[in-house]
Design a protein around this motif. Structure first.
Motif, PDB file in Angstrom:
ATOM      1  N   THR A 243      13.803  -4.780  -9.963  1.00  0.00           N
ATOM      2  CA  THR A 243      14.815  -3.748  -9.713  1.00  0.00           C
ATOM      3  C   THR A 243      14.225  -2.343  -9.743  1.00  0.00           C
ATOM      4  N   PHE A 244      13.090  -2.154 -10.449  1.00  0.00           N
ATOM      5  CA  PHE A 244      12.489  -0.815 -10.566  1.00  0.00           C
ATOM      6  C   PHE A 244      10.983  -0.952 -10.421  1.00  0.00           C
ATOM      7  N   LEU A 245      10.410  -0.237  -9.436  1.00  0.00           N
ATOM      8  CA  LEU A 245       8.974  -0.277  -9.168  1.00  0.00           C
ATOM      9  C   LEU A 245       8.439   1.145  -9.073  1.00  0.00           C
ATOM     10  N   ASP A 246       7.500   1.474  -9.959  1.00  0.00           N
ATOM     11  CA  ASP A 246       6.915   2.815  -9.972  1.00  0.00           C
ATOM     12  C   ASP A 246       5.396   2.697  -9.905  1.00  0.00           C
ATOM     13  N   LEU A 247       4.835   3.088  -8.740  1.00  0.00           N
ATOM     14  CA  LEU A 247       3.389   3.085  -8.524  1.00  0.00           C
ATOM     15  C   LEU A 247       2.879   4.491  -8.229  1.00  0.00           C
ATOM     16  N   SER A 248       3.640   5.498  -8.542  1.00  0.00           N
ATOM     17  CA  SER A 248       3.301   6.876  -8.184  1.00  0.00           C
ATOM     18  C   SER A 248       2.090   7.382  -8.960  1.00  0.00           C
ATOM     19  N   ASN A 249       1.480   8.463  -8.431  1.00  0.00           N
ATOM     20  CA  ASN A 249       0.350   9.133  -9.072  1.00  0.00           C
ATOM     21  C   ASN A 249      -0.835   8.192  -9.294  1.00  0.00           C
ATOM     22  N   ASN A 250      -1.237   7.543  -8.218  1.00  0.00           N
ATOM     23  CA  ASN A 250      -2.463   6.759  -8.196  1.00  0.00           C
ATOM     24  C   ASN A 250      -3.253   7.158  -6.953  1.00  0.00           C
ATOM     25  N   SER A 251      -4.154   6.315  -6.518  1.00  0.00           N
ATOM     26  CA  SER A 251      -4.898   6.558  -5.280  1.00  0.00           C
ATOM     27  C   SER A 251      -4.754   5.378  -4.339  1.00  0.00           C
ATOM     28  N   LEU A 252      -3.594   4.759  -4.343  1.00  0.00           N
ATOM     29  CA  LEU A 252      -3.335   3.629  -3.455  1.00  0.00           C
ATOM     30  C   LEU A 252      -3.305   4.109  -2.010  1.00  0.00           C
ATOM     31  N   ASN A 253      -3.712   3.267  -1.074  1.00  0.00           N
ATOM     32  CA  ASN A 253      -3.778   3.703   0.314  1.00  0.00           C
ATOM     33  C   ASN A 253      -3.348   2.588   1.248  1.00  0.00           C
ATOM     34  N   GLY A 254      -3.566   2.833   2.525  1.00  0.00           N
ATOM     35  CA  GLY A 254      -3.126   1.880   3.544  1.00  0.00           C
ATOM     36  C   GLY A 254      -1.664   2.102   3.886  1.00  0.00           C
ATOM     37  N   THR A 255      -1.102   1.175   4.624  1.00  0.00           N
ATOM     38  CA  THR A 255       0.323   1.266   4.961  1.00  0.00           C
ATOM     39  C   THR A 255       1.148   0.593   3.873  1.00  0.00           C
ATOM     40  N   ILE A 256       2.398   0.974   3.804  1.00  0.00           N
ATOM     41  CA  ILE A 256       3.299   0.382   2.821  1.00  0.00           C
ATOM     42  C   ILE A 256       3.821  -0.924   3.398  1.00  0.00           C
ATOM     43  N   PRO A 257       3.524  -2.048   2.776  1.00  0.00           N
ATOM     44  CA  PRO A 257       3.944  -3.340   3.353  1.00  0.00           C
ATOM     45  C   PRO A 257       5.450  -3.505   3.325  1.00  0.00           C
ATOM     46  N   SER A 258       5.958  -4.288   4.243  1.00  0.00           N
ATOM     47  CA  SER A 258       7.402  -4.428   4.418  1.00  0.00           C
ATOM     48  C   SER A 258       8.073  -5.103   3.227  1.00  0.00           C
ATOM     49  N   TRP A 259       7.327  -5.937   2.473  1.00  0.00           N
ATOM     50  CA  TRP A 259       7.971  -6.628   1.351  1.00  0.00           C
ATOM     51  C   TRP A 259       8.496  -5.652   0.311  1.00  0.00           C
ATOM     52  N   VAL A 260       7.866  -4.448   0.233  1.00  0.00           N
ATOM     53  CA  VAL A 260       8.297  -3.452  -0.746  1.00  0.00           C
ATOM     54  C   VAL A 260       9.750  -3.063  -0.524  1.00  0.00           C
ATOM     55  N   PHE A 261      10.141  -2.990   0.753  1.00  0.00           N
ATOM     56  CA  PHE A 261      11.499  -2.554   1.066  1.00  0.00           C
ATOM     57  C   PHE A 261      12.494  -3.707   1.166  1.00  0.00           C
ATOM     58  N   SER A 262      12.000  -4.908   1.069  1.00  0.00           N
ATOM     59  CA  SER A 262      12.903  -6.043   1.271  1.00  0.00           C
ATOM     60  C   SER A 262      13.154  -6.855   0.008  1.00  0.00           C
ATOM     61  N   LEU A 263      12.702  -6.354  -1.132  1.00  0.00           N
ATOM     62  CA  LEU A 263      13.001  -7.037  -2.387  1.00  0.00           C
ATOM     63  C   LEU A 263      14.511  -6.997  -2.608  1.00  0.00           C
ATOM     64  N   PRO A 264      15.151  -8.120  -2.811  1.00  0.00           N
ATOM     65  CA  PRO A 264      16.613  -8.183  -2.709  1.00  0.00           C
ATOM     66  C   PRO A 264      17.366  -7.434  -3.792  1.00  0.00           C
ATOM     67  N   LEU A 265      16.744  -7.173  -4.950  1.00  0.00           N
ATOM     68  CA  LEU A 265      17.442  -6.503  -6.045  1.00  0.00           C
ATOM     69  C   LEU A 265      16.868  -5.134  -6.364  1.00  0.00           C
ATOM     70  N   LEU A 266      15.896  -4.674  -5.545  1.00  0.00           N
ATOM     71  CA  LEU A 266      15.218  -3.416  -5.847  1.00  0.00           C
ATOM     72  C   LEU A 266      16.193  -2.251  -5.765  1.00  0.00           C
ATOM     73  N   TYR A 267      16.226  -1.483  -6.858  1.00  0.00           N
ATOM     74  CA  TYR A 267      17.132  -0.327  -6.954  1.00  0.00           C
ATOM     75  C   TYR A 267      16.371   0.992  -6.784  1.00  0.00           C
ATOM     76  N   SER A 268      15.184   1.096  -7.404  1.00  0.00           N
ATOM     77  CA  SER A 268      14.450   2.363  -7.417  1.00  0.00           C
ATOM     78  C   SER A 268      12.985   2.109  -7.107  1.00  0.00           C
ATOM     79  N   LEU A 269      12.431   2.875  -6.147  1.00  0.00           N
ATOM     80  CA  LEU A 269      11.049   2.700  -5.692  1.00  0.00           C
ATOM     81  C   LEU A 269      10.346   4.054  -5.685  1.00  0.00           C
ATOM     82  N   TRP A 270       9.251   4.147  -6.443  1.00  0.00           N
ATOM     83  CA  TRP A 270       8.472   5.381  -6.555  1.00  0.00           C
ATOM     84  C   TRP A 270       7.048   5.110  -6.078  1.00  0.00           C
ATOM     85  N   LEU A 271       6.680   5.722  -4.935  1.00  0.00           N
ATOM     86  CA  LEU A 271       5.337   5.564  -4.373  1.00  0.00           C
ATOM     87  C   LEU A 271       4.668   6.913  -4.131  1.00  0.00           C
ATOM     88  N   GLY A 272       5.217   7.981  -4.691  1.00  0.00           N
ATOM     89  CA  GLY A 272       4.698   9.324  -4.449  1.00  0.00           C
ATOM     90  C   GLY A 272       3.315   9.557  -5.033  1.00  0.00           C
TER      91      GLY A 272
END
Length: 879
Positions: free
Chosen positions: A299-328
């Protein structure tokens, strides 16, 4: 009450109040085994000593009942107690009673004292019957020992929020009873021992905010029953151990704010019960895994403030219960082309990445978004895109490459926060935008764009924050702006507004910050009415206001910053400002103020003043020694610690709004803008006036003063040797006066002095040597013909001739030699900076050289490089 045979009395949550008499009939219930008075209000009475009569008590609960004072020692004599709950602020427990409770109550199983003030260490031996211990926020002292971990029946141990509780984590023996362990926000440090894996029954482990270092031992994978694991805000290093994949019961994992390295731990995607995952503020790199379909409960995924790269995979947006997503604050360079409709995602934070192109059409599928932050990317616009966000409340698109107002805003009716600042939007504010019915809009930031024309009449009545600074808006300010009756912050600075300001600006009841600097406003300053008492900052610098400083400012009891510099105000010194007890910054520079500096008539004037700039006016008379004596905030008392750097308290209204005062100084010939005013910054600038007489010796009392500028006046006499007691001083400018005598050797005691200008006076004799004086060049002493010794070429003892003091130069001659003044404080402009609270606000330096080109070339030719700049100060440079 007739027999006293009651054994259980439950009186919690029934709004009891007042005190309990020591001889209350309550204490006649000698067979009482359970007494529960929790959640009442007995303030300010203490726990009565009569409690000692209830010798059969097994369960005593007085939690959150507002008892006050010392817990009676007699409680430690209730030897039959099984549970003791005394939680509540205002209670104190002395060391002797604390030890007796833990050691003598041999039947005690439940002990809850949070947040009683104990201020004692934990005794070595404690009752072996303890099962539940809560000592959170009790001001524990001493070190963590293994005593609690040896208790055979212990299930819950909470020791969090005790900053003075230190030590290292002890080596543990196998334990299959402990279910919850929390030592968060303590001083526990060192490495986490491998024996942590022996706590085989643990459900909750919270080590948040300690000082652990090193890597997480692989044995953490043995905690197979754990549900919540929080190692955040420590100094853990190395990769995230792969053994975490064994924790199949895990629902919450927080490893944020550490120094973990390596790629995203792919083993985490096998934790099928995981609901909350926090990995922000580490040094993770590389792409995200291409598939994480097993995280169906996230329901809550926070990966912000790292050095992750590449494209954002589609599964990130399709998690059925995800409420809050932080990738900044990563390096993601794109979005998935096809995003599935996600009915649960409400918060999406993608700021500070490398996303580019048009506004992503694929975001239209996230139909329930309420908070979208895509700022600090290369988003260029939304041409040809049809998006309808039915529930969008917060939209942040600052620092992108937008050239127009986003068109999809026409379809958004629910906004609370809109930030499209720092883009390339030009031209007029479109009619469709100013005509939108955003009845709930509270925050509007259009600053740092290229907006032109006049401000529209129709504005949003429920705004609390309006920021239009750094545009090209012009014309008069419409009176309709005053219809925003709940406005808290208004920043119209750095535009071209003209004419007089509406008088109603002085009566907006909730206004805390009024910044209209650097415009073309004319007329007089508005009157401030009784409803203006919320104002903390008034900045009108750089307009053409005239008249007087309005006495109605006395109604602004909370005022901290007043900047009326660079106008044409014609007034005497407003000594009455000294009665505003919160005032910290006063800027009156570059106006037509005149006459002497008088003090106010109250006992305490300017008690918190730290920055005082009256430069470039027509003030006259002697320097105001009595006024200086009132500057209590510039005086360090014996035993007072001023070394810790703090900042003026920001005016914070919500997560999205923060205002902080800043100060702009010209120091050492460079214009420096500090975006936060720290509370140890102190400055006095009285330069470019007509002050005469001597320099008051009482200035020595201002022993926290950083900056002192008395240049370009008519001061006479010697330089007081007492100035050498200003041991925090960093810049001293006494140039362009009529000072005589020798330079006092005592000035070499100023260890932090980085800039000195004594030029254009009538000083004589040798230049002192030692400490910082060895770092100053010729220009610190120019125009004093009878000075001698290094760094000057004139040697001492070669001439005994004296020079007759010459009249002060004309304005034309003075301007020609202006470069010699060095530290002239061309502007000490109080402004502010605000922003989104996504991290920490940093110092910002802006340099602007003022010396003429011909002088710079000449200076470079004759002065060796090693003499051009003073040495850096070892202790204070970091600030």
């Amino acid at each position: 009450m007739l027999t006293g045979h009651a054994i259980r009395l439950e009186l919690s949550c029934i709004l009891f109040g007042g005190s309990i008499h020591p001889n209350s009939s309550l204490f006649q219930l000698h067979r009482l085994q359970t007494l529960n008075l929790a959640y009442n209000d007995f303030y300010p009475s203490s726990i009565p000593n009569g409690i000692r009569r209830l010798t059969n008590l097994r369960h005593l609960n007085l939690s959150d009942s507002s008892f006050y004072g010392k817990i009676p020692t007699e409680i430690s004599n209730l030897s039959n107690l099984v549970s003791l709950e005394l939680s509540g602020y205002g209670l104190q427990l002395d060391k002797r009673t604390f030890e007796a409770v833990l050691q003598n109550l041999t039947n005690l199983e439940v002990l809850s004292l949070s947040p009683v003030n104990i201020s004692s260490p934990i005794p070595m031996n404690v009752s072996s019957s303890l099962r539940y211990v809560n000592l959170v926020d009790t001001n524990l002292r001493g070190v963590l020992t293994e005593s609690f971990f040896l208790l055979p029946n212990l299930e819950t141990l909470k020791l969090s929020d005790n900053n003075f509780f230190k030590g290292v984590f002890p080596t543990l023996h196998p334990n299959n009873t402990l279910l919850e362990l929390s030592i968060a926000n303590t001083g526990i440090s060192g490495e986490l021992p491998d024996s942590i894996g022996t706590l085989s029954s643990l459900n909750i482990l919270n080590l948040y905010g300690c000082q652990f270092s090193g890597s997480i031992p692989d044995s953490v994978g043995n905690l197979t029953q754990i549900r919540e694991l929080d190692f955040s805000d420590n100094n853990f290093t190395g990769p995230i151990p792969s053994t975490i994949s064994k924790l199949k019961q895990l629902t919450s994992l927080d490893l944020s704010d550490n120094s973990f390295i390596g790629s995203f731990p792919s083993t985490i995607v096998t934790l099928i019960r995981l609901q909350h995952l926090y990995l922000s503020s580490n040094s993770l790199s590389g792409p995200l895994p291409s598939n994480a379909s097993m995280l169906q409960k996230l329901t809550f995924l926070d990966l912000s403030n790292n050095s992750l790269n590449g494209t954002i995979p589609s599964w990130v947006f399709s998690l059925p219960l995800l409420y809050s997503l932080w990738l900044g604050h990563n390096r993601f360079s794109g979005l998935a082309n096809e995003l599935k409709t996600n009915p649960t995602l409400e918060e999406l934070h993608l700021s500070h990445n490398q996303l580019s192109g048009s506004f992503p059409q694929s975001l239209a599928n996230l139909t329930n978004l309420s908070n979208l932050d895509i700022s600090s990317n290369n988003i260029t616009g939304d041409e040809g895109i049809n998006i309808t966000f039915r529930s969008l409340k917060v939209l942040q698109l600052s620092s992108c490459e937008l050239k127009d107002f986003p068109h999809f805003l026409r379809n958004v009716k629910t906004l609370w926060v809109l930030d499209i600042s720092n883009n390339k939007i030009q031209g007029q504010i479109p009619n469709w935008f100013s005509g939108m019915r955003w009845d709930s809009l509270q925050f509007l930031n259009l600053s740092y764009n290229l907006l032109t024309d006049r401000l529209p009449q129709n504005y949003y009545h429920n705004l609390e924050y309006l920021d239009l600074k750094f545009n090209f808006l012009h014309g008069p300010l419409p009176s309709s702006i005053c219809n925003m009756s709940i406005l808290s912050l208004m920043d119209l600075s750095h535009n071209y507004f003209s004419d007089s300001v509406p008088s109603c600006l002085g009566s907006i009841a909730n206004l805390t910050v009024l910044d209209i600097r650097r415009n073309n406003f004319t007329g007089t300053l508005p009157s401030f009415r009784e409803g203006s008492t919320s104002l903390t900052t008034i900045v009108v610098n750089g307009n053409r206001f005239e008249g007087h400083v309005p006495v109605s400012l006395l109604k602004c009891h909370s005022l901290e910053v007043l900047d009326v510099g660079n106008n044409v105000i014609n007034d005497t010194f407003p000594a009455w400002l000294g009665t505003l007890t919160e005032l910290q910054v006063v800027i009156l520079k570059s106006n037509k103020f005149h006459g002497p500096i008088s003090t106010c008539q109250t006992k305490f004037c300017f008690p918190k003043l730290r920055i005082f700039d009256l430069s470039c006016n027509v003030f006259s008379g002697s320097l105001p020694a009595k006024v200086f004596g009132n500057f209590k905030a510039m005086i360090k008392l014996d035993g007072e610690d001023t070394g810790e750097i703090k900042y003026m308290k920001p005016s914070e209204k919500s997560f999205y709004i923060m205002y902080e005062d800043s100060v702009r100084l010209v120091i050492k010939g460079q214009e420096i803008e500090l975006e936060r005013i720290n509370t140890i910054m102190t400055a006095i600038d009285l330069s470019s006036n007509h002050f005469e007489g001597v320099i008051p010796k009482t200035l020595k009392n201002l022993n926290t003063l950083w900056l002192l500028n008395l240049s370009h006046n008519n001061l006479k006499g010697d330089i007081p040797m007492e100035l050498g007691q200003l041991n925090m001083l960093e810049a001293l400018d006494l140039s362009w006066n009529r000072l005589t005598g020798k330079i006092p050797q005592e000035l070499t005691r100023m260890n932090f002095l980085a800039f000195l200008n004594l030029s254009q006076n009538h000083l004589i004799g040798p230049i002192p040597h030692g400490q910082q004086f060895n770092t100053f060049g010729n220009d610190s002493y120019g125009g004093n013909l009878d000075l001698c010794g290094l760094p000057l070429l004139k040697k001492c003892g070669t001439s005994d001739s004296s020079h007759v003091p010459q009249p002060m130069e004309s304005e034309e001659d003075e301007d020609e030699s202006y470069f010699l003044s060095g530290f002239t404080w061309e502007s000490v402009v109080i402004g502010y900076s605000f922003g989104l609270v996504v991290g920490t606000v940093m110092w910002s330096l802006m340099f602007k050289y003022r010396k003429p080109k011909w002088f710079v070339e000449f200076f470079d030719a004759i002065v060796p490089p090693e003499n051009r700049r003073p040495k850096k100060r070892a202790q204070r440079q970091q600030t």
